[in-house]
Design a protein around this motif. Sequence first.
Motif, short mmCIF file in Angstrom:
data_model
loop_
_atom_site.label_atom_id
_atom_site.label_comp_id
_atom_site.label_asym_id
_atom_site.label_seq_id
_atom_site.Cartn_x
_atom_site.Cartn_y
_atom_site.Cartn_z
N ARG A 46 -29.85 34.03 41.81
CA ARG A 46 -28.73 33.65 42.67
C ARG A 46 -28.57 32.13 42.73
O ARG A 46 -27.46 31.60 42.76
CB ARG A 46 -28.94 34.17 44.10
CG ARG A 46 -28.50 35.60 44.28
CD ARG A 46 -28.39 35.97 45.74
NE ARG A 46 -27.39 35.18 46.47
CZ ARG A 46 -27.17 35.28 47.77
NH1 ARG A 46 -27.90 36.13 48.49
NH2 ARG A 46 -26.27 34.55 48.37
N VAL A 47 -29.70 31.44 42.77
CA VAL A 47 -29.64 29.97 42.80
C VAL A 47 -29.04 29.46 41.50
O VAL A 47 -28.19 28.56 41.48
CB VAL A 47 -31.03 29.35 43.03
CG1 VAL A 47 -30.91 27.86 43.27
CG2 VAL A 47 -31.74 30.03 44.19
N TRP A 48 -29.48 30.08 40.42
CA TRP A 48 -28.98 29.69 39.10
C TRP A 48 -27.46 29.91 39.03
O TRP A 48 -26.72 29.06 38.52
CB TRP A 48 -29.72 30.51 38.03
CG TRP A 48 -29.28 30.28 36.63
CD1 TRP A 48 -28.76 31.21 35.78
CD2 TRP A 48 -29.31 29.04 35.90
NE1 TRP A 48 -28.46 30.63 34.58
CE2 TRP A 48 -28.78 29.30 34.61
CE3 TRP A 48 -29.72 27.75 36.21
CZ2 TRP A 48 -28.66 28.32 33.64
CZ3 TRP A 48 -29.60 26.77 35.25
CH2 TRP A 48 -29.07 27.05 33.98
N MET A 99 -33.19 29.07 31.42
CA MET A 99 -32.75 27.70 31.65
C MET A 99 -32.90 26.85 30.39
O MET A 99 -32.04 26.02 30.09
CB MET A 99 -33.58 27.11 32.80
CG MET A 99 -32.97 25.87 33.42
SD MET A 99 -33.96 25.29 34.80
CE MET A 99 -33.28 26.23 36.15
N ASP A 150 -25.36 29.93 41.56
CA ASP A 150 -24.71 28.93 42.41
C ASP A 150 -24.73 27.55 41.74
O ASP A 150 -23.81 26.74 41.94
CB ASP A 150 -25.39 28.84 43.78
CG ASP A 150 -24.96 29.99 44.70
OD1 ASP A 150 -24.02 30.73 44.33
OD2 ASP A 150 -25.56 30.14 45.77
N PHE A 151 -25.78 27.30 40.99
CA PHE A 151 -25.80 26.04 40.23
C PHE A 151 -24.59 26.00 39.30
O PHE A 151 -23.86 25.00 39.25
CB PHE A 151 -27.10 25.91 39.43
CG PHE A 151 -27.05 24.79 38.42
CD1 PHE A 151 -27.15 23.46 38.83
CD2 PHE A 151 -26.87 25.06 37.07
CE1 PHE A 151 -27.06 22.43 37.91
CE2 PHE A 151 -26.79 24.03 36.14
CZ PHE A 151 -26.88 22.71 36.56
N GLU A 189 -33.29 35.26 45.42
CA GLU A 189 -33.64 35.43 44.01
C GLU A 189 -33.34 34.15 43.23
O GLU A 189 -32.32 33.51 43.46
CB GLU A 189 -32.80 36.54 43.38
CG GLU A 189 -32.95 37.90 44.02
CD GLU A 189 -34.25 38.59 43.60
OE1 GLU A 189 -34.94 38.03 42.72
OE2 GLU A 189 -34.56 39.64 44.17
N LEU A 190 -34.20 33.82 42.28
CA LEU A 190 -33.94 32.68 41.40
C LEU A 190 -32.57 32.81 40.74
O LEU A 190 -31.84 31.83 40.57
CB LEU A 190 -35.01 32.61 40.30
CG LEU A 190 -36.36 32.03 40.69
CD1 LEU A 190 -37.33 32.14 39.52
CD2 LEU A 190 -36.21 30.57 41.12
N ILE A 250 -22.55 23.62 41.78
CA ILE A 250 -23.11 22.29 41.47
C ILE A 250 -22.48 21.71 40.20
O ILE A 250 -22.04 20.55 40.17
CB ILE A 250 -24.65 22.36 41.31
CG1 ILE A 250 -25.30 22.98 42.56
CG2 ILE A 250 -25.22 20.97 41.02
CD1 ILE A 250 -25.06 22.21 43.83
N LEU A 251 -22.45 22.50 39.16
CA LEU A 251 -22.03 21.99 37.85
C LEU A 251 -20.64 21.34 37.87
O LEU A 251 -20.45 20.27 37.27
CB LEU A 251 -22.12 23.11 36.81
CG LEU A 251 -22.41 22.72 35.37
CD1 LEU A 251 -23.55 21.73 35.25
CD2 LEU A 251 -22.72 23.96 34.54
N GLN A 280 -36.84 32.97 34.27
CA GLN A 280 -35.79 32.02 34.63
C GLN A 280 -35.90 30.74 33.80
O GLN A 280 -34.90 30.15 33.39
CB GLN A 280 -35.88 31.71 36.12
CG GLN A 280 -34.81 30.80 36.65
CD GLN A 280 -33.43 31.42 36.57
OE1 GLN A 280 -33.20 32.48 37.12
NE2 GLN A 280 -32.50 30.77 35.88
N ALA A 281 -37.14 30.31 33.56
CA ALA A 281 -37.35 29.06 32.81
C ALA A 281 -36.88 29.22 31.36
O ALA A 281 -36.28 28.31 30.79
CB ALA A 281 -38.82 28.65 32.86
#
Lengths: 485, 485
Positions: free
Chosen positions: A64-66, A21, A68-69, A61-62, A73-74, A17-18
């Motif tokens: 899924r958060v990503w 990102m 949703d970001f 899961e990471l 969020i964006l 994930q990192a």
Amino acid sequence: MGLNLTKRHDLEDFREQAHQMVDWMADYLEGGVRDHPVLSRVKPGAVSGALPKSMPESPEELERVWQDFQDIILPGVTHWNHPGFMAYFSITASGPGVLGEMLSAALNVNGMLWRTCPAATELELVVLDWLRRGLNLPQEFFGFLCDTASISSLLALAAAREAAGLDVRERGLAGRDDLPPLRVYASDQAHSSIAKACLTLGFGLQGFRAIPHDKDYRMDVCALRAAINEDRKAGCRPLAVVATVGTTSTTSVDPVAEISALCADEGLWLHVDAAYAGSAALCPEYHWCLEGCENADSFVFNPHKWLFVPIDASALYTRHPDTFKRAFSLVPEYLTTPMAGQVVDLMDYGVQLGRRFRGLKVWWVLRTFGLSGLQAHLRRHIALAQEFATWVDDVEWLERTAPAPFSVVCFRALPSGETDSEAIDSFNMKLMEQVNASGEIFLSHTRLDSGISLRVAIGNLGTEEQDLDLCKKLIMEGMACLSNL
Amino acid sequence: MGLNLTKRHDLEDFREQAHQMVDWMADYLEGGVRDHPVLSRVKPGAVSGALPKSMPESPEELERVWQDFQDIILPGVTHWNHPGFMAYFSITASGPGVLGEMLSAALNVNGMLWRTCPAATELELVVLDWLRRGLNLPQEFFGFLCDTASISSLLALAAAREAAGLDVRERGLAGRDDLPPLRVYASDQAHSSIAKACLTLGFGLQGFRAIPHDKDYRMDVCALRAAINEDRKAGCRPLAVVATVGTTSTTSVDPVAEISALCADEGLWLHVDAAYAGSAALCPEYHWCLEGCENADSFVFNPHKWLFVPIDASALYTRHPDTFKRAFSLVPEYLTTPMAGQVVDLMDYGVQLGRRFRGLKVWWVLRTFGLSGLQAHLRRHIALAQEFATWVDDVEWLERTAPAPFSVVCFRALPSGETDSEAIDSFNMKLMEQVNASGEIFLSHTRLDSGISLRVAIGNLGTEEQDLDLCKKLIMEGMACLSNL
């Protein structure tokens, strides 16, 4: 993702994930940010309304958060990194600054004591000394990092209170018949954080005396002298003067040398708030703006404002570190260490015990830009602003409303035939909202002697001539559109 | 690396360096941290002495800074992420928390106003509400993030001062013949940040009254009542009581329900400092520790302490948000927005204008751990600590010196035949330094009624049974070594 306590489940997909990102971050900083409107267009409640009312019961899961970001969020982000962000004081994260923050997050140290991370304390003191030299400030200035200038100025005024010898540390301010009302002076152009510090420290808003400005929005030193005399006659106790180098509205520079002479005569603490403009003094041709600051008792400037360090990093200097310690140091047994007295424990100099490893990001920026690189960017920003100021001067229906010594230009539109000042103000607010609605440029406003002024603030590493051209075009289009209404 | 102003030079090698750094961070968090001594072994001045006196004139390669980080900075780091870090309150960054910080650094927004990043304000309010529900706190609690509990408690006591109706906002505290000395009460086990807040706010150290503790290090409510009565009789004005849930030395829990009843009777503001132990209440079997907190006027706990969020993130709740606004809000023209009044502008509730996007990292942690994941880790830490406490109880020459309700155990060694209390204290300090010299375990100490105590604090995601076994082994070896001297 099941929860496996024999292995750190929080790291299961961290690496993947990192990396994903980092690619997004690099794309974003390299120009992807331009794909988004600079000023978020979401309606109040849109972001919170799209989120559940409770945290999930089970791990998600990471990925899924990503997602949703990206989706939720964006769209709600106002992009301070957008080259069209010219509101407030425009700031940018730089690549090296982001790297420093990444590492600081991974190490997650608390540099409250020297011992709890020697490198955090020592690197912070070293980079602050590098900056001190760069700004041509005196060798006896001791510098450390705070989160914000709001806190830096609060600490400085607390030190001023302590330096007055009123035994405030032990006895406080309330219920004492030996204490007169206390006074702090700053120009009426000073940042609201100065009045807020006076509020917090128990001086009250009456303890903050706003001194009028001259025609160039600089503190009127005669008025300052008169105010101090008047207050003394009325039985008040003047404590400190806050001079500003780069006021928020117009970036005007108070006459610090004159003010410092007055402070010396009157026995007052001089604090200089150079949060924005201090950076400019890294260029020798801008040393003038810190003239007199060598006499200050405390001085703040923000590397997170115009020096490409990610928020937050505020550099506070003082020639009286022991006064800060007297004002703040409290060492319970559980914070004693075997090397007390031989080392600097930075918790002793302020309110906050917890201290992030902020020196890393400053170090990364200073080394990879180098002094010459920092100077080149500062000069480029100033040149862009000066060019914009010249354009304003040349356009018949635009008026420059204040001098522009750095990278901020104040101006207003004068609609043809309109003489009513409220109507002109309202026109300018509409013009600004129209420019801001473009999603390509974001401006903010202030109130000056002539009324509402718009501000163009340049401070973003990505801002180029084309962005200023677009800004001019949007102002002209807005003018045309509003004039035809 | 030449300086090319037509392209963002700061991004030239950013992507490559960031990927390299991510791999290092993942390795570090996955266990690479164990290759370093937990407590840095550098001598004072070693880090600063290895760095140049000035920033470089020309830009340096990212790779060189990275190499110097490895060679100069890393040996000076005390590794809070090391599984053997059991000093102070042990904290860890989690993978998801680090991801949130990375993104926050890249976006580099300032969420001072709703408009300057709607997502920053709304996400912060949402995750604070998620945590509120998780902790079973009342629906009317409004929560926002501060950097540290030092600031959270400062804001809370400033609100208490404002709530007292003394017109402090306008008139301040000094030079008034209508104001008595003000008093804030907390147990003598309360964190030093409470006394520091009293100092800052102008109450003075005399304005902070330390109430004795009972045999279990909980505030003695009878003594509190007596102190309030005594102060009233002496003409002082009691303002607030600070109760602690999880004191720093022993993690004792003040009788908040009783204290809240007394505060209601006396008309005093109740602030609860649950900075460390608040997290435990995410587990239903620990709801008891927040009993009475539903009556608090303000409440703080730190997700950066025992909830795997990277430093800094302190959650401050209040049922009186308007009082915080009265205490702090100052809105100059340049910070007004068209939606003032319709949205929450978080700058209004505290000292600091600048606000990082801290909600992101909290969100990332809460979603990827889930409530059940957080509970599992908290329970695992508590179980490890309880097992260690049992071991201490079973070893003849060790004495437990306080109850251990959470994940911190206080104990001391009693060297055979030694009865002199100073000698016992000094022996324990030597024992601790010997353990700490191992580089594998880092403990800290405090002073309790019996004298010096050592503390084992569990809060690191990576800490396992084997780490506690090593800790026990080092204590036994230290004891053997020191007893033979």
